[in-house]
Design an enzyme around this catalytic site. Structure first.
Site, PDB file in Angstrom:
ATOM      1  N   GLU A   1      -5.292  -8.750   0.728  1.00 54.16           N
ATOM      2  CA  GLU A   1      -5.916  -8.371   2.006  1.00 54.16           C
ATOM      3  C   GLU A   1      -7.386  -8.074   1.787  1.00 54.16           C
ATOM      4  O   GLU A   1      -7.757  -7.395   0.830  1.00 54.16           O
ATOM      5  CB  GLU A   1      -5.298  -7.090   2.607  1.00 54.16           C
ATOM      6  CG  GLU A   1      -3.987  -7.294   3.286  1.00 54.16           C
ATOM      7  CD  GLU A   1      -3.447  -6.011   3.926  1.00 54.16           C
ATOM      8  OE1 GLU A   1      -4.254  -5.129   4.306  1.00 54.16           O
ATOM      9  OE2 GLU A   1      -2.223  -5.903   4.040  1.00 54.16           O
TER      10      GLU A   1
ATOM     11  N   GLU B   1       0.801  -1.229   0.000  1.00 54.33           N
ATOM     12  CA  GLU B   1       0.000   0.000   0.000  1.00 54.33           C
ATOM     13  C   GLU B   1       0.833   1.277   0.000  1.00 54.33           C
ATOM     14  O   GLU B   1       0.668   2.136   0.880  1.00 54.33           O
ATOM     15  CB  GLU B   1      -0.968  -0.005   1.185  1.00 54.33           C
ATOM     16  CG  GLU B   1      -1.883  -1.212   1.192  1.00 54.33           C
ATOM     17  CD  GLU B   1      -2.996  -1.121   2.227  1.00 54.33           C
ATOM     18  OE1 GLU B   1      -2.923  -0.247   3.105  1.00 54.33           O
ATOM     19  OE2 GLU B   1      -3.937  -1.921   2.145  1.00 54.33           O
TER      20      GLU B   1
END
Ligand code: GCO
Length: 407
Positions: free
Chosen positions: A319, A164
């Site tokens: 995720e 991320e």
């Protein structure tokens, strides 16, 4: 909104089922990185310091036992750069050995080790040298990746370069709540470019040092929605396009040639004419994380990642999860998210696996230990691990390769 009916079906053969963690959130004692310093600085929004976390640096074997016994095929975890390179150019053989033992331990239990190279934390010394604001960090990161790939190349089954980067750039340099706590759009933009260059350099370094290990980026994505009517709507849509470009599209463009794209999705972001709304749609529950309970996000983001990249790179859910005290709510969230994955697959989106965040209740960054994302709870004093009903439920899906009720 009414949801489409799912054509229930099995997940494809070879579909991987994982659960994920990150070093700083579970290991404990990671005092040598920028997050630890941030947690201890007065004036930040941090609820509490990470401290001993789940003591997973020492208890990793218990974690590996859990992953294996629950029925998962993969365990995604991260190596802590500040342990591996505690000072510039000083490499810890012991730390690399430690992560090698984890990979070996997982393999011995029949679980594939999936290694993330950077999950939010940066060594303090590097942050002091300018960190991601400095173009020099690209080479330093590539060297770090090379060292890890040399040490783990024959034991890891997949490598995730940077977790991320969009979130780190935005929250660290635009919103100012992650280290280094700055609010400077130009710097955020520069950091984004450093991350993109670092990802490309890391892919190359890992491919050279560990040929054959699939490598990719893991990206936080949202189900973006413009709200409002008339002029407001037009302005909301323009804003949304800019957010998407900054948060997602630039990174997706940088995945060309990778072995997979790691899609990470939790919720939806509603955008009005003046920016992201802090309130949910009427009737949609808000979660303690401050966003809507929106399991539809996973299907939407998978479809978008696939579309934007022209279907050139296979997708993996690296995720997806929910921070909640209500484990039944977790089960229903994941079930709805998985139904969305099946719909996307039925429409030809190449999704190769699903990874639940997280194995353990752990250190949720600014929020501290309050949000409970884990399939397994962890006693904050004894570190005792206790699987929740959702752990067995999801493990069973992983074993069967179908949702409950499907044959
Ligand atoms: C991420 C975050 C995780 C968070 C999770 C829940 O990769 O998104 O790094 O560390 O814990 O997203 O908010």
């Amino acid at each position: 909104m009414t949801e489409p009916v799912t054509t229930r079906a099995s997940f494809p053969d070879g579909f991987s089922w994982g659960t994920a963690t990150a070093a700083h959130q579970i290991e404990g004692g990671n005092w040598n990185n920028d997050w630890w310093r941030h947690e201890h600085q007065p004036g930040t929004l941090c609820a509490e310091p990470s401290g001993d976390a789940c003591d997973s640096y020492h208890r990793w074997a218990e974690d590996a036992d859990l992953v294996a016994s629950l029925g998962f095929t993969d365990y995604r975890f991260s190596v802590e750069w500040s342990r591996v390179e505690p000072a510039p150019g000083e490499w810890s053989v012991a730390a690399l050995d430690h992560y090698r033992r984890i990979c070996d331990g997982l393999t011995a239990r029949g679980v594939n080790p999936v290694v993330t190279l950077h999950h939010f934390t940066t060594p303090r010394w590097l942050a002091d040298l300018g960190g991601w604001e400095s173009a020099d960090t690209v080479e330093r990161f590539a060297t770090f990746c090379e060292k890890v790939a040399v040490a783990l190349g024959d034991v890891m089954t997949r490598a995730c370069t940077i977790n991320e980067p969009n979130v780190v750039a935005f929250y660290g340099w635009s919103f100012g709540v992650f280290p280094p706590g700055k609010r400077d759009p130009d710097l955020a933009d520069r950091v984004t470019r450093t991350f993109i260059d670092a990802h490309r350099a890391a892919v190359e370094a890992i491919r050279t040092a560990a040929p054959g290990v699939p490598v990719g980026l893991t990206l936080s994505m949202s189900d973006w929605a413009a709200v409002g009517d008339g002029d407001d709507r037009t302005r909301a849509e323009a804003k949304l396009a800019r957010y998407r470009e900054f948060m997602e599209d630039r990174f997706l463009a940088a995945t060309e040639g990778d072995d997979f794209i790691g899609v990470q999705a939790y919720s939806r972001a509603r955008v009005g004419p003046d920016g992201v709304l802090r309130t949910g749609e009427e009737g949609v529950p808000m979660l303690p994380m401050g966003y809507e309970l929106w399991p539809q996000a996973l299907e939407a983001t998978l479809r978008r990642a696939w579309e934007v990249t022209g279907g050139r790179v296979p997708l993996l859910v690296t995720e997806n999860g929910i921070g909640t005290d209500d484990d039944d709510q977790r089960i229903s969230y994941v079930e709805r998210a998985l139904e969305g994955v099946l719909r996307a697959i039925a429409d030809g989106v190449d999704v190769r696996g699903y990874t639940y965040w997280s194995l353990l209740d752990n250190f949720e960054w600014v929020f501290g230990y309050r949000p409970k994302f884990g399939l397994v709870s962890v006693d904050r004093t004894t570190f005792e691990r206790t699987p929740k009903p959702s752990a067995a439920w999801l493990g069973e899906i992983a074993r069967a390769g179908t949702l409950p009720g499907d044959a």
